[in-house]
Design a protein around this motif. Structure first.
Motif, mmCIF file in Angstrom:
data_model
loop_
_atom_site.group_PDB
_atom_site.id
_atom_site.type_symbol
_atom_site.label_atom_id
_atom_site.label_comp_id
_atom_site.label_asym_id
_atom_site.label_seq_id
_atom_site.Cartn_x
_atom_site.Cartn_y
_atom_site.Cartn_z
ATOM 1 N N ASN A 62 0.840 -1.208 0.000
ATOM 2 C CA ASN A 62 0.000 0.000 0.000
ATOM 3 C C ASN A 62 0.868 1.249 0.000
ATOM 4 O O ASN A 62 0.590 2.225 -0.716
ATOM 5 C CB ASN A 62 -0.911 0.015 1.229
ATOM 6 N N ARG A 63 1.922 1.238 0.788
ATOM 7 C CA ARG A 63 2.817 2.399 0.860
ATOM 8 C C ARG A 63 3.545 2.619 -0.472
ATOM 9 O O ARG A 63 3.724 3.758 -0.908
ATOM 10 C CB ARG A 63 3.833 2.211 1.988
ATOM 11 N N LEU A 64 3.955 1.519 -1.101
ATOM 12 C CA LEU A 64 4.604 1.656 -2.402
ATOM 13 C C LEU A 64 3.651 2.271 -3.419
ATOM 14 O O LEU A 64 4.048 3.142 -4.216
ATOM 15 C CB LEU A 64 5.082 0.282 -2.892
ATOM 16 N N LYS A 65 2.416 1.833 -3.413
ATOM 17 C CA LYS A 65 1.427 2.368 -4.358
ATOM 18 C C LYS A 65 1.156 3.849 -4.103
ATOM 19 O O LYS A 65 0.880 4.616 -5.034
ATOM 20 C CB LYS A 65 0.135 1.573 -4.261
ATOM 21 N N GLU A 66 1.210 4.246 -2.814
ATOM 22 C CA GLU A 66 0.934 5.638 -2.464
ATOM 23 C C GLU A 66 2.164 6.533 -2.599
ATOM 24 O O GLU A 66 2.066 7.747 -2.431
ATOM 25 C CB GLU A 66 0.421 5.716 -1.017
ATOM 26 N N GLY A 67 3.318 5.937 -2.859
ATOM 27 C CA GLY A 67 4.539 6.725 -2.946
ATOM 28 C C GLY A 67 5.052 7.174 -1.588
ATOM 29 O O GLY A 67 5.822 8.141 -1.482
ATOM 30 N N MET A 68 4.661 6.475 -0.528
ATOM 31 C CA MET A 68 5.083 6.811 0.830
ATOM 32 C C MET A 68 6.416 6.153 1.153
ATOM 33 O O MET A 68 6.790 5.138 0.564
ATOM 34 C CB MET A 68 4.030 6.332 1.852
ATOM 35 N N LEU A 69 7.130 6.742 2.085
ATOM 36 C CA LEU A 69 8.322 6.100 2.614
ATOM 37 C C LEU A 69 7.924 4.804 3.318
ATOM 38 O O LEU A 69 6.932 4.773 4.054
ATOM 39 C CB LEU A 69 9.027 7.027 3.609
ATOM 40 N N LEU A 70 8.688 3.745 3.109
ATOM 41 C CA LEU A 70 8.369 2.480 3.774
ATOM 42 C C LEU A 70 8.672 2.542 5.270
ATOM 43 O O LEU A 70 7.987 1.917 6.078
ATOM 44 C CB LEU A 70 9.172 1.333 3.142
ATOM 45 N N GLN A 71 9.704 3.276 5.653
ATOM 46 C CA GLN A 71 10.086 3.451 7.060
ATOM 47 C C GLN A 71 10.190 2.115 7.794
ATOM 48 O O GLN A 71 9.588 1.912 8.850
ATOM 49 C CB GLN A 71 9.101 4.395 7.764
#
Length: 323
Positions: free
Chosen positions: A215-224
């Motif tokens: 989900n984070r990859l799809k949203e362009g968010m940092l994986l952290q």
């Protein structure tokens, strides 16, 4: 004269019988090996070289006698290369049968899920019955599993089986992957699976953790993902202390607190289950997770929910005396 002739014939028959009995006893009777032992037949061994080695190691009384008996009473089949178990007081006949028809002893080396390549290297180099040297294998190239090996086998051969198993597993699972995944290559799948492997100690969470990160990859968010901070420091070994603020802020090819998207490569060797989780993630809207104190995590869809979960986790740590 007839009586003397008959007596001589009887004595000759008895002599042959005694000699024949001794001949058979030397082959089928108990041998000199005092206790159970292993015996290594090198590649290219002949009956003569094996007989000499058996005598030297105390498994038989005479190499010459063994060869003669083997040719008269034994099977013409060749001896097999490998390491074999010999029981105490095994007869020469029993030893030859074991070396011709028995199964070589197999030993095991185990690579646990999530073992980084530097530790795979250490484990193989510390296995004393293997031979030769290897380099540290590329991260993510080894499939965690138990592998059998023979005494005297090269480390390179064992490592190749581990890497071939990973290639085969990834190819098999990639061909059956779900649709619309954010990981676009098998290499990316292994990289994300390595993060999943490091992030959760609970098998039942793998697909949910995989779903969150996708989900984070799809949203362009940092994986952290904390393990990506540690990897450049220790190459996957335990850090042994808390992560420093400067390390969280470090910019490099792995730290997903400062790098958008996946690390440049895997941070460990993920097992089959973690690779499957990445290729068939749970359907979830979760974007956040924090430890729950039991080895698992609490998941959240919003930052507000996540902050509340973090506060609970800090309270647990404070009660434990960790803070």
């Amino acid at each position: 004269m007839r009586g003397r002739g008959r007596m001589l014939a009887v004595l000759l028959v008895l002599a042959f019988a005694v000699a024949g009995g001794r001949f058979l006893y030397k082959w089928y009777g108990p041998g000199p090996l005092g206790k159970e032992a292993t015996f290594l037949v090198p590649d290219g061994s002949t009956l003569t070289s094996v007989a000499q080695k058996l005598e030297k190691e105390g498994a038989i009384a005479s190499a010459n006698s063994f060869r003669v008996h083997a040719r008269v009473l034994g099977s013409p089949a060749p001896v097999k290369a490998g390491e074999f178990g010999l029981p105490a007081h095994a007869s020469p006949a029993q030893i030859l049968s074991i070396l011709q028809t028995g199964k070589p002893l197999r030993r095991m080396v185990t690579i646990p899920e999530g073992m980084p390549s530097v530790m795979v290297y250490d484990r193989l180099m510390a296995t004393p019955l293997l031979t030769g040297k290897i380099a540290v294998p590329p991260e993510g190239s080894v499939l965690p599993d138990s592998y059998d090996y023979e005494r005297g086998e090269s480390r390179a051969e064992v490592l190749k089986r581990m890497q071939d198993a990973m290639k085969k597993t990834v190819a098999e699972l990639w061909a059956k992957r779900a649709k619309d995944l954010p990981v676009k290559t098998p290499e990316e799948a292994v990289t994300l699976a390595s993060i999943v492997e490091k992030e959760t100690g609970k098998p039942g969470e793998r697909k949910l953790v995989a779903g969150l990160y996708e989900n984070r990859l799809k949203e362009g968010m940092l994986l952290q993902a904390d393990p990506t901070i540690i990897y450049p420091i220790t190459k996957g070994k335990p850090l042994g202390r808390r992560i420093r603020q400067s390390e969280i802020q470090a910019v490099n090819d792995y730290n997903t607190y400062t790098r958008v998207g996946l690390p440049v490569g895997p941070i460990t060797n993920p097992g089959r289950a973690s690779i499957e989780a990445v290729l068939h993630p749970a359907s979830t809207k979760a974007l956040y997770m924090v430890a729950d104190g039991t080895g698992g995590h609490v998941f959240a869809e919003t930052l507000e929910q996540h902050n509340a979960n973090v506060a609970k986790w800090f309270a647990i740590r404070k009660a434990r005396g960790d803070l």
